[in-house]
Design an enzyme around this catalytic site. Structure first.
Site, mmCIF file in Angstrom:
data_model
loop_
_atom_site.group_PDB
_atom_site.id
_atom_site.type_symbol
_atom_site.label_atom_id
_atom_site.label_comp_id
_atom_site.label_asym_id
_atom_site.label_seq_id
_atom_site.Cartn_x
_atom_site.Cartn_y
_atom_site.Cartn_z
ATOM 1 C CB THR A 128 -2.023 5.510 -1.959
ATOM 2 O OG1 THR A 128 -1.883 4.099 -1.861
ATOM 3 C CG2 THR A 128 -3.213 5.943 -1.135
ATOM 4 C CB THR A 129 0.875 2.802 -5.638
ATOM 5 O OG1 THR A 129 0.852 2.194 -4.357
ATOM 6 C CG2 THR A 129 2.209 2.548 -6.303
ATOM 7 C CG ASP A 149 -6.769 0.392 0.265
ATOM 8 O OD1 ASP A 149 -6.882 1.388 1.004
ATOM 9 O OD2 ASP A 149 -5.679 -0.005 -0.177
ATOM 10 C CG ASP A 156 -1.848 1.164 1.279
ATOM 11 O OD1 ASP A 156 -1.475 2.187 1.878
ATOM 12 O OD2 ASP A 156 -2.935 1.082 0.691
#
Length: 490
Positions: free
Chosen positions: A93-94, A393, A60
């Protein structure tokens, strides 16, 4: 000529101009490169040591970046970007860091050519507006009531994560939890507050398959007097309090000067009468369970247990709010203000169970709960922490779909479509902004390129084949849209 006036300390160093732009871009690229390998279904997990010496094993992006201790302001801004994405969207988020790093990388060439940063930003903003228009055009509406569709969608979100190996388990938990706490606002709008009303309780031991969504609330508490109070009540009447059931203590040090020996007994009797009056005001409504956020004295415990009432004390405010939402009770600040409508009757069962070495109170089988608890079981704490991150998530994705039921293709398809469309539109952009606009279009290719790199395929061949297919599709669409127009002219 006057000598320059120094405002800063001698030890401080100030930099400005192009040198700083390049330094900021390099720092941002360094942050993006850290988590680039964690993108996609073939991504790798990172193993980190957190501040307390514990191990964090995750892919994550936000979880990795928040463990980094950075000094560079541009790098810190990238971490803030990831944190904001995690709070607002819950996933991606990545991707957002990889994309931001690529956007800055392609801007570096224009900085070297002495383009003003404002010109580059203006071109990027124009590209952003056009990209959003493309996304709206290719987005498909979906039916949130169709469970199979929702399941497939949430599974695609966690397909790149550690829990994908457990099949539909996490997706099912996320959908059940978000649909439980959803509140209709009217006009087709629905609010889902996963932070306030969904509690994830991690209990080491057992198998991950034992995890479930409880139709109610679970708290890490036992009844005040286990021997005297019932640990299982069917269809309990619940009263929730936000006040202590004990004699009020002075805010500061209180001194009482007693003249006679009997005065001490009078003082004690006044305390007892006060506690008794509080308990009688509560017992008037025939409750089966009393939950308070504050303390509960031994005398109050005696009166309640004598009347066959179970009690739980020092419950967290957040847990009390969830119990209220699940059972239909209203949290009361003073026992003398209690009304019949404040008593919660929506719960089907109150039960205290021992799991491992600890006792947990379950208020479950609620009629129409608007709060729930997700009970996670697993072999170790590290495993449970990663499962919780993946579940958060998945729940965020389920919430976003319920609020805005639209879907765009994944796997880099959307980014390539946006890239190809922006390249086409760049020919119509006038002035010096055309080149940064086109560079922004190229930056979108970073996502499919990174996915290909992480899969270990030939990146150049794969990207060329993909771009060829996208251009063919765009040509077909362009032909279909222009034929009717041509016929109408002739």
């Amino acid at each position: 000529m006057h000598a320059p006036v120094l405002v800063l300390k001698d030890s401080l160093k100030r930099e400005s101009g192009t040198k700083v732009h390049h330094a900021n871009i390099q720092a941002s690229k360094a942050v993006a490169d850290i988590i680039r390998t964690t993108l996609g279904p073939r991504s790798m997990l990172k193993m980190l040591l957190d501040a307390s010496g514990g191990i964090v094993v995750t892919n994550d992006g936000n979880a990795i970046l928040r463990e980094l201790d950075l000094a560079h302001p541009a790098a810190k801004s990238m971490i803030e970007l990831s944190r904001t994405q995690d709070e607002e969207v819950g996933d991606g988020t990545t991707s957002v860091i990889v994309l931001a790093g690529e956007m800055l990388h392609v801007a570096e060439a224009f900085i070297e050519k002495n383009y003003h940063p404002t010109v580059i930003c203006r071109a990027y903003n124009k590209a952003l507006e056009d990209a959003i228009a493309v996304l709206d055009k290719i987005a498909m509406s979906i039916d949130v009531k169709d469970r199979a569709t929702m399941l497939g969608l949430v599974k695609s979100c966690i397909g790149t994560k550690f829990t994908s190996q457990f099949g539909d388990l996490i997706a099912d938990l996320a959908i059940d939890a978000t649909q439980t706490v959803g509140v209709d606002l009217g006009q087709g709008l629905r609010e889902v507050d996963i932070k306030k009303y969904i509690k994830v309780e991690k209990v080491p031991g057992g198998q991950l398959e034992d995890s479930k969504v409880l139709k109610g609330v679970m708290i890490n508490k036992d009844v005040v007097a286990p021997g005297k109070m019932k640990r299982k009540i069917v269809n309990p009447r619940i009263i929730l309090l936000d006040c202590p059931l004990e004699y009020k203590k002075g805010e500061n040090q209180t001194n009482a000067e007693l003249v006679k020996e009997e005065d001490w007994e009078v003082l004690l009797k006044m305390e007892e009468e006060y506690i008794e009056s509080l308990c009688l005001q509560i017992l008037k409504f025939k409750p089966d369970l009393v939950v308070t956020e504050k303390g509960l004295s031994d005398l109050a415990c005696h009166y309640l247990s004598k009347a066959g009432v179970s009690a739980i004390r020092r419950v967290r405010k957040t847990d009390n709010n969830r119990i209220a939402k699940a059972s239909g009770a209203v949290i009361v600040n003073r026992p003398d203000e209690l009304q019949e409508s404040d008593v919660g009757t929506g719960a089907g069962l109150f039960e205290v169970k021992k799991i491992g070495d600890e006792f947990f109170a379950f208020i479950v089988d609620c009629k129409d709960p608007k709060a729930c608890t997700v009970l996670l079981r697993g072999a170790s704490k590290d495993l449970l922490n990663e499962v919780e991150r993946n579940l958060q998530d998945a729940m965020s994705v389920a919430r976003n779909i319920i609020k805005n039921p639209k879907l765009v293709p994944g796997g880099g398809a959307t980014e390539l479509t946006v890239s190809a469309t922006l390249k086409q539109k760049s020919s119509s952009v006038e002035g010096i902004e055309k080149w940064p606009y086109e560079a922004a279009a190229l930056a979108f290719e970073a996502i499919p390129r990174t996915l290909a790199q992480n899969c270990g395929v030939n990146v150049i061949r794969t990207m060329t084949a993909l771009q060829g297919k996208v251009w063919m599709l765009l040509e077909c669409c362009y032909t279909l849209f222009t034929i009717p127009f041509t016929i109408s002219i002739y």
